[in-house]
Design a protein around this motif. Structure first.
Motif, PDB file in Angstrom:
ATOM      1  N   UNK A  79     -22.705 -48.910  38.295  1.00  0.00           N
ATOM      2  CA  UNK A  79     -23.391 -49.004  39.579  1.00  0.00           C
ATOM      3  C   UNK A  79     -22.454 -48.788  40.750  1.00  0.00           C
ATOM      4  N   UNK A  80     -21.272 -49.356  40.645  1.00  0.00           N
ATOM      5  CA  UNK A  80     -20.282 -49.160  41.707  1.00  0.00           C
ATOM      6  C   UNK A  80     -19.850 -47.703  41.781  1.00  0.00           C
ATOM      7  N   UNK A  81     -19.608 -47.104  40.616  1.00  0.00           N
ATOM      8  CA  UNK A  81     -19.168 -45.715  40.597  1.00  0.00           C
ATOM      9  C   UNK A  81     -20.221 -44.814  41.241  1.00  0.00           C
ATOM     10  N   UNK A  82     -21.476 -45.023  40.863  1.00  0.00           N
ATOM     11  CA  UNK A  82     -22.547 -44.208  41.442  1.00  0.00           C
ATOM     12  C   UNK A  82     -22.708 -44.487  42.932  1.00  0.00           C
ATOM     13  N   UNK A  83     -22.680 -45.761  43.296  1.00  0.00           N
ATOM     14  CA  UNK A  83     -22.849 -46.137  44.700  1.00  0.00           C
ATOM     15  C   UNK A  83     -21.731 -45.643  45.602  1.00  0.00           C
ATOM     16  N   UNK A  84     -20.557 -45.461  45.029  1.00  0.00           N
ATOM     17  CA  UNK A  84     -19.419 -44.991  45.815  1.00  0.00           C
ATOM     18  C   UNK A  84     -19.248 -43.481  45.774  1.00  0.00           C
ATOM     19  N   UNK A  85     -20.161 -42.786  45.115  1.00  0.00           N
ATOM     20  CA  UNK A  85     -20.058 -41.329  45.040  1.00  0.00           C
ATOM     21  C   UNK A  85     -20.391 -40.698  46.389  1.00  0.00           C
ATOM     22  N   UNK A  86     -19.877 -39.488  46.584  1.00  0.00           N
ATOM     23  CA  UNK A  86     -20.112 -38.774  47.847  1.00  0.00           C
ATOM     24  C   UNK A  86     -21.593 -38.576  48.125  1.00  0.00           C
ATOM     25  N   UNK A  87     -22.378 -38.381  47.064  1.00  0.00           N
ATOM     26  CA  UNK A  87     -23.814 -38.128  47.234  1.00  0.00           C
ATOM     27  C   UNK A  87     -24.535 -39.307  47.892  1.00  0.00           C
ATOM     28  N   UNK A  88     -24.007 -40.498  47.737  1.00  0.00           N
ATOM     29  CA  UNK A  88     -24.637 -41.693  48.301  1.00  0.00           C
ATOM     30  C   UNK A  88     -23.956 -42.173  49.578  1.00  0.00           C
ATOM     31  N   UNK A  89     -22.942 -41.452  50.048  1.00  0.00           N
ATOM     32  CA  UNK A  89     -22.141 -41.954  51.166  1.00  0.00           C
ATOM     33  C   UNK A  89     -22.956 -42.240  52.424  1.00  0.00           C
ATOM     34  N   UNK A  90     -23.973 -41.448  52.703  1.00  0.00           N
ATOM     35  CA  UNK A  90     -24.738 -41.690  53.933  1.00  0.00           C
ATOM     36  C   UNK A  90     -25.641 -42.923  53.833  1.00  0.00           C
ATOM     37  N   UNK A  91     -25.857 -43.413  52.597  1.00  0.00           N
ATOM     38  CA  UNK A  91     -26.698 -44.596  52.397  1.00  0.00           C
ATOM     39  C   UNK A  91     -25.868 -45.865  52.180  1.00  0.00           C
ATOM     40  N   UNK A  92     -24.597 -45.668  51.950  1.00  0.00           N
ATOM     41  CA  UNK A  92     -23.757 -46.778  51.522  1.00  0.00           C
ATOM     42  C   UNK A  92     -23.568 -47.806  52.630  1.00  0.00           C
ATOM     43  N   UNK A  93     -23.750 -49.038  52.236  1.00  0.00           N
ATOM     44  CA  UNK A  93     -23.452 -50.164  53.109  1.00  0.00           C
ATOM     45  C   UNK A  93     -22.396 -51.016  52.437  1.00  0.00           C
ATOM     46  N   UNK A  94     -22.303 -52.224  52.862  1.00  0.00           N
ATOM     47  CA  UNK A  94     -21.347 -53.161  52.275  1.00  0.00           C
ATOM     48  C   UNK A  94     -21.871 -53.664  50.933  1.00  0.00           C
ATOM     49  N   UNK A  95     -21.013 -53.742  49.934  1.00  0.00           N
ATOM     50  CA  UNK A  95     -21.420 -54.299  48.636  1.00  0.00           C
ATOM     51  C   UNK A  95     -21.716 -55.780  48.810  1.00  0.00           C
ATOM     52  N   UNK A  96     -22.888 -56.194  48.385  1.00  0.00           N
ATOM     53  CA  UNK A  96     -23.297 -57.589  48.523  1.00  0.00           C
ATOM     54  C   UNK A  96     -23.031 -58.356  47.232  1.00  0.00           C
TER      55      UNK A  96
END
Length: 118
Positions: free
Chosen positions: A8-25
């Motif tokens: 989940x972290x790997x996918x969430x930190x991918x470039x494809x998700x960068x515009x959606x990424x917030x702080x990890x809760x």
């Protein structure tokens, strides 16, 4: 489960998700090692998100609530929450619970809409 957190972290930190990424809760950026992730899992894992079926809706003898959401044998009492869902669903129950509440509101506003309890 540990590998799921890492994936989940790997996918969430991918470039494809960068515009959606917030702080990890959860589990949080301070939880990094396998031991820390395992501790997070041990302390947060549970077997159920929501309780359903404790006031089963239906027409059989085992049902507590009729299709009109009225408690059988009790006048003027309805149950309008996830407890009337007779079988634990395979997914989240938020949307079905809202639907149940909307139906109950309709039944209360216009009793002719309510199915007849058996």
């Amino acid at each position: 489960l540990r590998e799921g957190v890492k994936l989940g972290r790997m996918l969430g930190n991918s470039d494809e998700w960068s515009k959606y990424k917030g702080e990890e809760v959860f589990p949080g950026v301070d939880v990094q090692t396998d031991d820390q992730i395992d501790e997070y899992i041990r302390n947060s894992l549970h077997t159920a998100n929501a309780i359903t079926g404790t006031c089963k809706m239906g027409t059989g003898d085992d049902a507590v609530v009729g299709p009109d959401l009225c408690v059988k044998g009790v006048n003027g009492v309805r149950v309008v929450d996830a407890s009337v869902i007779p079988v634990i669903p395979g997914g989240q129950i938020g949307t079905p619970t809202v639907m149940i509440a909307e139906r109950a509101a309709a039944f209360i506003k216009d009793p002719s809409l309510a199915p007849q309890s058996v």
